[in-house]
Write an enzyme that holds these catalytic residues in place. Structure first.
Site, PDB file in Angstrom:
ATOM      1  N   GLY A  70       7.714 -31.544 -14.760  1.00  0.00           N
ATOM      2  CA  GLY A  70       8.851 -31.137 -15.562  1.00  0.00           C
ATOM      3  C   GLY A  70       9.356 -29.739 -15.237  1.00  0.00           C
ATOM      4  O   GLY A  70      10.563 -29.503 -15.135  1.00  0.00           O
ATOM      5  N   THR A  71       8.433 -28.807 -15.049  1.00  0.00           N
ATOM      6  CA  THR A  71       8.830 -27.418 -14.815  1.00  0.00           C
ATOM      7  C   THR A  71       9.644 -27.298 -13.532  1.00  0.00           C
ATOM      8  O   THR A  71      10.717 -26.670 -13.517  1.00  0.00           O
ATOM      9  CB  THR A  71       7.576 -26.516 -14.737  1.00  0.00           C
ATOM     10  OG1 THR A  71       6.864 -26.641 -15.976  1.00  0.00           O
ATOM     11  CG2 THR A  71       7.944 -25.059 -14.510  1.00  0.00           C
ATOM     12  N   ASN A 150       9.460 -29.937 -28.030  1.00  0.00           N
ATOM     13  CA  ASN A 150       8.032 -30.228 -27.892  1.00  0.00           C
ATOM     14  C   ASN A 150       7.181 -29.631 -29.002  1.00  0.00           C
ATOM     15  O   ASN A 150       6.043 -30.028 -29.192  1.00  0.00           O
ATOM     16  CB  ASN A 150       7.514 -29.744 -26.527  1.00  0.00           C
ATOM     17  CG  ASN A 150       7.848 -28.298 -26.265  1.00  0.00           C
ATOM     18  OD1 ASN A 150       9.015 -27.920 -26.256  1.00  0.00           O
ATOM     19  ND2 ASN A 150       6.835 -27.479 -26.078  1.00  0.00           N
ATOM     20  N   GLN A 178       9.774 -34.734 -23.125  1.00  0.00           N
ATOM     21  CA  GLN A 178       9.016 -35.287 -24.259  1.00  0.00           C
ATOM     22  C   GLN A 178       9.487 -36.677 -24.677  1.00  0.00           C
ATOM     23  O   GLN A 178       8.824 -37.339 -25.476  1.00  0.00           O
ATOM     24  CB  GLN A 178       9.082 -34.341 -25.471  1.00  0.00           C
ATOM     25  CG  GLN A 178       8.264 -33.071 -25.314  1.00  0.00           C
ATOM     26  CD  GLN A 178       6.754 -33.306 -25.301  1.00  0.00           C
ATOM     27  OE1 GLN A 178       6.245 -34.321 -25.750  1.00  0.00           O
ATOM     28  NE2 GLN A 178       6.014 -32.344 -24.764  1.00  0.00           N
ATOM     29  N   ALA A 199       5.190 -37.268 -15.604  1.00  0.00           N
ATOM     30  CA  ALA A 199       4.385 -38.486 -15.822  1.00  0.00           C
ATOM     31  C   ALA A 199       3.249 -38.278 -16.824  1.00  0.00           C
ATOM     32  O   ALA A 199       2.891 -39.201 -17.557  1.00  0.00           O
ATOM     33  CB  ALA A 199       3.813 -38.956 -14.485  1.00  0.00           C
ATOM     34  N   HIS A 200       2.698 -37.055 -16.858  1.00  0.00           N
ATOM     35  CA  HIS A 200       1.505 -36.856 -17.708  1.00  0.00           C
ATOM     36  C   HIS A 200       1.818 -36.877 -19.201  1.00  0.00           C
ATOM     37  O   HIS A 200       0.911 -36.861 -20.030  1.00  0.00           O
ATOM     38  CB  HIS A 200       0.758 -35.573 -17.311  1.00  0.00           C
ATOM     39  CG  HIS A 200       1.439 -34.287 -17.669  1.00  0.00           C
ATOM     40  ND1 HIS A 200       0.965 -33.457 -18.652  1.00  0.00           N
ATOM     41  CD2 HIS A 200       2.547 -33.677 -17.184  1.00  0.00           C
ATOM     42  CE1 HIS A 200       1.736 -32.381 -18.738  1.00  0.00           C
ATOM     43  NE2 HIS A 200       2.711 -32.494 -17.851  1.00  0.00           N
ATOM     44  N   THR A 236       5.630 -33.054   1.822  1.00  0.00           N
ATOM     45  CA  THR A 236       5.055 -34.403   1.817  1.00  0.00           C
ATOM     46  C   THR A 236       4.903 -34.888   0.383  1.00  0.00           C
ATOM     47  O   THR A 236       4.402 -34.160  -0.481  1.00  0.00           O
ATOM     48  CB  THR A 236       3.678 -34.392   2.537  1.00  0.00           C
ATOM     49  OG1 THR A 236       3.886 -33.899   3.852  1.00  0.00           O
ATOM     50  CG2 THR A 236       3.061 -35.776   2.583  1.00  0.00           C
ATOM     51  N   CYS A 328       0.026 -23.429 -26.347  1.00  0.00           N
ATOM     52  CA  CYS A 328      -0.603 -22.146 -26.661  1.00  0.00           C
ATOM     53  C   CYS A 328      -1.732 -22.390 -27.637  1.00  0.00           C
ATOM     54  O   CYS A 328      -1.627 -23.193 -28.536  1.00  0.00           O
ATOM     55  CB  CYS A 328       0.425 -21.175 -27.249  1.00  0.00           C
ATOM     56  SG  CYS A 328       0.124 -20.686 -28.932  1.00  0.00           S
TER      57      CYS A 328
HETATM   58  C1  PLP Z   1       9.847 -30.128 -23.187  1.00  0.00           C
HETATM   59  C2  PLP Z   1       9.028 -29.828 -21.981  1.00  0.00           C
HETATM   60  N1  PLP Z   1       9.638 -29.442 -20.858  1.00  0.00           N
HETATM   61  C3  PLP Z   1       8.951 -29.150 -19.734  1.00  0.00           C
HETATM   62  C4  PLP Z   1       7.580 -29.239 -19.702  1.00  0.00           C
HETATM   63  C5  PLP Z   1       6.844 -28.885 -18.449  1.00  0.00           C
HETATM   64  O1  PLP Z   1       6.366 -30.036 -17.782  1.00  0.00           O
HETATM   65  P1  PLP Z   1       5.203 -29.917 -16.702  1.00  0.00           P
HETATM   66  O2  PLP Z   1       3.949 -29.626 -17.436  1.00  0.00           O
HETATM   67  O3  PLP Z   1       5.164 -31.282 -16.040  1.00  0.00           O
HETATM   68  O4  PLP Z   1       5.587 -28.875 -15.722  1.00  0.00           O
HETATM   69  C6  PLP Z   1       6.893 -29.629 -20.859  1.00  0.00           C
HETATM   70  C7  PLP Z   1       5.405 -29.692 -20.871  1.00  0.00           C
HETATM   71  O5  PLP Z   1       4.757 -29.108 -21.668  1.00  0.00           O
HETATM   72  C8  PLP Z   1       7.638 -29.942 -22.030  1.00  0.00           C
HETATM   73  O6  PLP Z   1       7.042 -30.296 -23.161  1.00  0.00           O
END
Ligand code: PLP
Length: 378
Positions: A70-71, A150, A178, A199-200, A236, A328
């Site tokens: 996600g990040t 989140n 989320q 995915a996690h 890759t 946190c």
């Molecule tokens: C709303 C939201 N955006 C982005 C992320 C970041 O995702 P990742 O942990 O796959 O980088 C999270 C994960 O905590 C999230 O809850």
């Protein structure tokens, strides 16, 4: 008893997902860019994963670009959209995930964008009239508003927000990390330029995700290198991760209605148990409202107590994994930019429980009893 109630931080891998990944961990190790048989086999698995995801989201495979999560997807979209469309004005909110909030703040500090925050109502919902007001001032802006928060579980009306953004020719990015795998997204209906997934968060592996980029809203890549991911992300591919991601999303869609019913019942049970056992308890944002919030998240506001900062530690000792604001672990209100933005100066401790399909009613009872017991002692 050991109870995991921190599923907004991450979810356990589904054994069915692991089985789908297994051949690509042990046997099919080829580099998907190689043209020989070993490579071709893995390339086929990646492209069939992309097609599966595209079918579920009702978009085209070319609109799905795999990332490390996600990040990275949020970063790539924000930086890429600003660069590709020469965007100066960005509209966002003070309660976005740090992947968005910090990225935009950094771009603003460097002087590459001007950042405007949409007003939030007292529950933390973006004010759609204020969004429209800002868009009138800054048509063609980049708008970044998350689908579900989140920490407090507030849900944005993606359909309506997309329509407003389209009216003002804005580039609309929504962090859907989320909600992916928990809600159905129909990309033919939504007027969203870009979305993100990890995915996690839906029982897939860590370190893999994707960005959805609407066909006519392409951006220049953030990670340059080889021509992987249709020239959108060099490097890759995380082959077994991608296979696991697609399997996890397929399972999530297949079982979504049952899981939603199960998890909503658990959340309702937790709300009722906490109201009964803890005088003065309340719920942050919209999270106490089952219909108006992300069904996997409950953000609890505990009565002020000097011992509250120790609470997460004591819950942990009692076998319960929950969290403070987001991932946190301090448990202190000061640790959460979301709670601070919503309730400035509040000394009530936020505690987030987040649920998954693997949680049970017994676990909810156990956690509610333990929490109430710890509060009585403190
Ligand atoms: C709303 C939201 N955006 C982005 C992320 C970041 O995702 P990742 O942990 O796959 O980088 C999270 C994960 O905590 C999230 O809850």
């Amino acid at each position: 008893m050991n109870v995991y109630l921190d599923n907004a931080a991450t979810t356990p891998l589904d054994p069915e997902v692991f089985e789908a990944m297994r051949p690509f961990i042990l046997d099919d190790f080829g580099n998907p860019s190689s043209t020989h048989a070993h490579g071709r086999k893995v390339r086929a698995a990646i492209e069939s994963s992309r097609k599966k995801i595209a079918d579920l989201l009702n978009c085209t495979p070319g609109e799905v670009i795999f990332t490390s999560g996600g990040t990275e997807a949020d970063n790539a979209i924000l930086a890429g959209a600003v660069r590709s469309y020469q965007i100066r004005h960005v509209i966002s909110s003070k309660i976005e995930h740090h992947a968005v909030e910090h990225t935009l703040a950094l771009m603003a500090d460097r002087g590459s964008i001007e950042l405007h925050y949409v007003r939030l109502d007292e529950k933390g919902n973006p004010d759609q009239d204020d969004l429209e007001h800002l868009l009138k001032l800054y048509p063609g802006a980049l708008v970044s508003l998350m689908h579900a928060n989140n920490e407090i579980g507030n849900l944005l009306d993606l359909q309506r927000t997309g329509e407003i953004c389209a009216q003002y020719n804005a580039y609309f990015h929504s962090d859907t990390v989320q909600t992916m795998g928990h809600y159905r997204h129909d990309m033919r209906k939504l007027q969203v330029s870009a979305m993100t997934a990890a995915a996690h968060k839906f029982h897939g592996p860590k370190g893999v995700g994707f960005m959805y980029l609407k066909k006519d809203r392409k951006i220049s890549p953030m990670v340059s290198g080889g021509s992987q991911e249709r020239n959108m992300r060099g490097g890759t591919e995380n082959t077994y991760g991608i296979v696991g991601l697609a399997a996890a999303l397929e399972i999530a869609y297949r079982d979504m209605d049952d899981h939603e019913r199960h998890i909503k019942a658990l959340k309702k049970q937790m709300i009722n148990a906490l109201i009964e056992k803890i005088p003065g308890v309340s719920f942050n944002g919209e999270s106490g409202n089952i219909e108006k919030s992300l069904y996997t998240v409950l953000s609890v506001s505990l009565p002020e107590s000097e011992e509250n900062e120790l609470l997460l530690f004591n819950l942990d000792i009692s076998g319960i994994s929950a969290s403070g604001g987001s991932a946190c672990s301090s448990g202190a209100a000061a640790g959460s930019h979301v709670i601070n933005a919503l309730y400035p100066g509040s000394r009530r401790a936020p505690l987030r429980f987040s649920f998954s399909k693997f949680n049970t009613s017994e676990e909810i009872n156990f956690a509610a009893d333990k929490l109430a017991g710890l509060l009585i002692k403190s």
